[in-house]
Design a protein around this motif. Structure first.
Motif, PDB file in Angstrom:
ATOM      1  N   MET A  53       0.834  -1.201   0.000  1.00 45.03           N
ATOM      2  CA  MET A  53       0.000   0.000   0.000  1.00 45.03           C
ATOM      3  C   MET A  53       0.867   1.249   0.000  1.00 45.03           C
ATOM      4  SD  MET A  53      -3.162  -0.632   2.551  1.00 45.03           S
ATOM      5  CE  MET A  53      -4.381   0.479   1.927  1.00 45.03           C
ATOM      6  N   LEU A  54       0.502   2.163  -0.907  1.00 48.62           N
ATOM      7  CA  LEU A  54       1.106   3.490  -0.836  1.00 48.62           C
ATOM      8  C   LEU A  54       0.137   4.337  -0.025  1.00 48.62           C
ATOM      9  CD1 LEU A  54       2.932   5.477  -3.484  1.00 48.62           C
ATOM     10  CD2 LEU A  54       0.981   6.548  -2.473  1.00 48.62           C
ATOM     11  N   MET A  55       0.518   4.584   1.216  1.00 53.92           N
ATOM     12  CA  MET A  55      -0.415   5.268   2.106  1.00 53.92           C
ATOM     13  C   MET A  55      -0.500   6.747   1.776  1.00 53.92           C
ATOM     14  SD  MET A  55      -2.245   3.799   4.251  1.00 53.92           S
ATOM     15  CE  MET A  55      -2.500   2.181   4.921  1.00 53.92           C
ATOM     16  N   ASP A  56       0.639   7.345   1.517  1.00 53.85           N
ATOM     17  CA  ASP A  56       0.601   8.781   1.300  1.00 53.85           C
ATOM     18  C   ASP A  56       1.797   9.201   0.467  1.00 53.85           C
ATOM     19  OD1 ASP A  56      -0.473  11.267   1.511  1.00 53.85           O
ATOM     20  OD2 ASP A  56       0.599  11.776   3.335  1.00 53.85           O
ATOM     21  N   LEU A  57       1.567  10.158  -0.399  1.00 53.71           N
ATOM     22  CA  LEU A  57       2.662  10.772  -1.140  1.00 53.71           C
ATOM     23  C   LEU A  57       2.492  12.270  -1.016  1.00 53.71           C
ATOM     24  CD1 LEU A  57       4.056   9.857  -4.597  1.00 53.71           C
ATOM     25  CD2 LEU A  57       3.440  12.201  -4.151  1.00 53.71           C
ATOM     26  N   LEU A 106       2.497   1.436 -10.259  1.00 53.33           N
ATOM     27  CA  LEU A 106       2.704   0.491  -9.163  1.00 53.33           C
ATOM     28  C   LEU A 106       1.547   0.533  -8.167  1.00 53.33           C
ATOM     29  CD1 LEU A 106       6.455   1.293  -8.520  1.00 53.33           C
ATOM     30  CD2 LEU A 106       5.505  -0.457  -9.981  1.00 53.33           C
ATOM     31  N   TRP A 107       1.120   1.730  -7.831  1.00 52.96           N
ATOM     32  CA  TRP A 107       0.004   1.886  -6.895  1.00 52.96           C
ATOM     33  C   TRP A 107      -0.962   2.892  -7.489  1.00 52.96           C
ATOM     34  CZ3 TRP A 107       5.070   2.260  -4.787  1.00 52.96           C
ATOM     35  CH2 TRP A 107       5.452   1.210  -3.959  1.00 52.96           C
ATOM     36  N   ALA A 108      -2.223   2.538  -7.572  1.00 52.27           N
ATOM     37  CA  ALA A 108      -3.208   3.464  -8.140  1.00 52.27           C
ATOM     38  C   ALA A 108      -3.383   4.694  -7.260  1.00 52.27           C
ATOM     39  CB  ALA A 108      -4.544   2.755  -8.322  1.00 52.27           C
ATOM     40  N   SER A 109      -3.094   4.555  -5.967  1.00 56.89           N
ATOM     41  CA  SER A 109      -3.294   5.705  -5.080  1.00 56.89           C
ATOM     42  C   SER A 109      -2.316   6.823  -5.391  1.00 56.89           C
ATOM     43  CB  SER A 109      -3.150   5.279  -3.618  1.00 56.89           C
ATOM     44  OG  SER A 109      -1.929   4.634  -3.417  1.00 56.89           O
ATOM     45  N   TRP A 112      -3.809  10.370  -7.679  1.00 55.15           N
ATOM     46  CA  TRP A 112      -4.287  11.642  -7.121  1.00 55.15           C
ATOM     47  C   TRP A 112      -3.228  12.293  -6.235  1.00 55.15           C
ATOM     48  CZ3 TRP A 112     -10.051  12.527  -5.661  1.00 55.15           C
ATOM     49  CH2 TRP A 112     -10.837  12.375  -6.821  1.00 55.15           C
ATOM     50  N   ALA A 113      -2.458  11.460  -5.534  1.00 54.73           N
ATOM     51  CA  ALA A 113      -1.458  12.038  -4.641  1.00 54.73           C
ATOM     52  C   ALA A 113      -0.410  12.811  -5.438  1.00 54.73           C
ATOM     53  CB  ALA A 113      -0.804  10.920  -3.830  1.00 54.73           C
TER      54      ALA A 113
ATOM     55  N   SER B 225      -4.587  -1.279  -3.917  1.00 62.39           N
ATOM     56  CA  SER B 225      -3.822  -0.426  -4.808  1.00 62.39           C
ATOM     57  C   SER B 225      -4.274   1.025  -4.726  1.00 62.39           C
ATOM     58  CB  SER B 225      -3.949  -0.954  -6.233  1.00 62.39           C
ATOM     59  OG  SER B 225      -3.370  -0.069  -7.139  1.00 62.39           O
ATOM     60  N   LEU B 226      -5.576   1.215  -4.515  1.00 65.63           N
ATOM     61  CA  LEU B 226      -6.104   2.574  -4.436  1.00 65.63           C
ATOM     62  C   LEU B 226      -5.834   3.237  -3.089  1.00 65.63           C
ATOM     63  CD1 LEU B 226      -9.516   1.970  -6.186  1.00 65.63           C
ATOM     64  CD2 LEU B 226      -7.823   3.580  -6.957  1.00 65.63           C
ATOM     65  N   TYR B 371      -8.171   9.446  -0.788  1.00 62.33           N
ATOM     66  CA  TYR B 371      -7.794   8.245  -1.545  1.00 62.33           C
ATOM     67  C   TYR B 371      -9.016   7.414  -1.904  1.00 62.33           C
ATOM     68  CZ  TYR B 371      -3.068   9.549  -0.545  1.00 62.33           C
ATOM     69  OH  TYR B 371      -1.906  10.252  -0.511  1.00 62.33           O
TER      70      TYR B 371
END
Lengths: 200, 404
Positions: A53-57, A106-109, A112-113, B225-226, B371
């Motif tokens: 998980m990409l929590m935050d960018l 790699l991460w859809a999140s 937007w970030a 992933s989201l 997110y």
């Protein structure tokens, strides 16, 4: 736990690490901008890391430093329960040339970030599918979270937008130049002024 | 009367061959006032869409860089404005992590109780609004009645119904009032009764179920992933709850379950929230039992806590200490920290950078519903136009938090 991750990156990508640090249990790795995406891919896919998980960018602006911006990513592993903060430093003193590879594949999140980081700091992400401003509007001048952007600054008025193929979308407001807007109730009563003077 | 279409020849009728472009919001009640979706429709199904946020952007992070650390609290109130107490506590915990202080047990239980009440008000609002948007107005009124009870209780405790600004670095603004425990017990009992009634009213309702079941399905991989967290992620079957996975405060000592869904549709998201309401009430009951009735609420640290008022007015040390904290702000040691708590919508993270002065250098909030809303495009593409409303409602987008 996360210390082992830092060692793992150091072993696999010996040239990628600029520095590492740990404060209050948050392990941090500063990466070179070139290795940004490859290390991120490794961290996501490697069974020892599994940071799924990409929590935050986000980014932080240090105007006195060169490179100026720090792009900060917080990663988390659902399966292993560990966290890691990775950073990359980009941009010169004027805030130009702040470019980094996108992590959207790699991460859809990251989608937007990264748009937000672009909007607020002017850091652009190479290969991002849709790098538009997200919280402000397209005509916004400057990047609001940079330290040299004064909080009191007033933005100029936005001119009417020029939307192509506007005739397809009638009867929505032609005069406002927007595909969606108020109608002009000018049928029959008011003439739309033409540029050429009327001949008598 | 003649038929109006008698002169029409079928061949003359123009059949639209291009997809229709439809704009919903931002000023649309179902979009909760702040989101705009531009959709390309083919018939009634959505081919493509573009979700646009930012209509409520107020420059939260920029404003935080202008005052003292304590002056951030009124701003975080206005992030997720249906559960402001969770934001207060989340931000206070981030500062405390950087300061290296731990609040006393009484304060931890107090924060947990107020936080769970705030979570209940969040879930009541979300589920109530979701039912209302599908035409069921009665459950909405009942649930808002329950939320009103919580807000009355909050008013009793903090002085404000909605924007409490009640958290402080190193404690809370005030200790619990005398009747706090009895009031909370009375409120949770009534709310459980409301939930029971709502369940009886909705869960046998064919229309309601048909609108929610198998609508807006998101796979586990997509949700991860989201970056989805909170009830939306748990509805896909992943039991990730920070209160369980990484317990903070006293969550490790209380007994509660983490409800998960299986079909990850809108109905699961609705039910996860209903179930979490009951779990919150369980947590509150246990905290009420264990919370000491007396003892300090704030840490005993003159660097961060204002001295008592009688000291400020009678002793020079107290005056100076008060002046330093109010005028210069708390001195939080230089460094950076990421602190995360379970907010109403999921992982509420604060990434704060301090340069050692009294003003924050950078306050970054990880807004859970930013997110989640980022995944809305994936949820509604391919769905029918009418399904946008329950899908969007079930994500619980809170404008203040999403746009900041």
């Amino acid at each position: 736990m996360a210390k082992a991750l830092v060692d793992l990156i150091a072993r696999t990508f010996p040239d990628a690490i600029v520095e590492t640090s740990a404060q209050h249990g948050d392990e941090t790795v500063v990466l070179t901008p070139d290795s940004w995406k490859s290390v991120a891919r490794f961290l996501r896919d490697d069974p020892r890391a599994r940071l799924d998980m990409l929590m935050d960018l986000t980014a932080v602006d240090y105007p006195d430093r060169e490179p100026r911006f720090e792009v900060v990513v917080h990663l988390y592993s659902l399966t292993k329960g560990h966290r890691l903060r990775i950073k990359a430093r980009v941009g010169d003193a004027e805030g130009e040339n702040a470019e980094l590879d996108t992590l959207t594949e790699l991460w859809a999140s990251a989608n937007w970030a990264e748009r937000e980081a672009y909007d607020m700091f002017g850091v652009s992400f190479r290969g991002h599918p849709d790098l538009r401003r997200i919280l402000t509007y397209p005509e916004f001048e400057g990047h609001a979270l940079r330290k040299d952007y004064p909080a009191e600054r007033i933005q100029p008025l936005v001119p009417y937008r020029d939307v192509p193929n506007i005739e397809k979308l009638a009867p929505f407001g032609r005069d406002e130049g927007m595909p969606f807007g108020r109608q002009t109730h000018a049928h029959g009563r008011l003439e739309i002024p033409s540029d050429e003077p009327e001949s008598l | 009367m003649e038929a109006l279409d008698q002169d029409l020849d079928d061949a003359e009728l123009e059949v639209a061959s291009e997809p229709m472009l439809l704009n919903v919001g931002p000023a649309h009640p179902a979009m909760h006032g702040t989101v705009r979706i531009v959709m390309e429709l083919s018939g009634e199904s959505i081919e493509r869409c573009d979700v646009q946020v930012g209509y409520l952007h107020r420059g939260f992070e920029k404003m935080c860089e202008r005052g003292t650390w304590t002056q951030v609290f009124p701003y975080v109130d206005r992030l997720n404005y249906v559960s402001p107490m969770l934001n207060n506590v989340g931000f206070a915990m981030a500062c405390e992590k950087l300061l290296g202080v731990t609040v006393p047990d009484r304060c931890q239980y107090y924060r947990m109780i107020l936080g769970e009440l705030a979570r209940m008000s969040d879930h009541l609002t979300c589920d109530g609004a979701m039912a209302m948007e599908l035409g069921a107005f009665t459950p909405f009124l009942w649930m808002i009645k329950g939320r009103e009870m919580i807000w009355d209780l909050m008013e009793e405790e903090t002085g404000a119904r909605l924007t409490h600004s009640f958290g402080r670095v190193g404690g809370m603004a005030q200790p619990p009032t005398d009747g706090f425990k009895e009031n909370v017990k009375a409120v949770t009992k009534q709310i459980l009764h409301i939930i029971e009634e709502v369940e009886r009213l909705l869960l046998g309702n064919r229309i309601f179920l048909d609108r929610l079941e198998n609508v807006g399905i998101v796979s586990q991989e997509d949700a991860i992933s989201l970056g989805w967290t909170g009830p939306c992620l748990r509805a896909t079957g992943i039991p990730y709850d920070i209160r369980k996975s990484h317990p903070y405060m006293k969550y490790g000592e209380v007994d509660f379950d983490v409800p998960v869904g299986s079909a990850s549709d809108c109905f699961d998201r609705f039910m996860v929230r209903i179930e979490e309401l009951k779990q919150s009430s369980r947590i509150i009951d246990q905290c009420l039992e264990r919370m000491p009735d007396s003892g300090p609420v704030n840490v005993d640290d003159p660097r961060v806590i204002l001295p008592p008022k009688e000291d400020v007015y009678t002793t020079i040390e107290g005056t100076i200490q008060h002046f330093k904290i109010v005028m210069e702000g708390l001195k939080i040691p230089a460094g950076e920290v990421y602190s995360y708590t379970e907010g109403g919508n999921g992982e509420l993270g604060f990434y704060i950078v301090s340069d050692g002065s009294g003003t924050p250098y950078r306050v970054r909030i990880r807004p859970p519903c930013y997110y989640i809303t980022g995944g809305l495009e994936r949820v509604i593409t391919g769905q029918m136009m009418a399904d946008v409303v329950p899908c969007f409602g079930s994500l619980n987008m809170i404008g203040g938090e999403c746009d900041r």
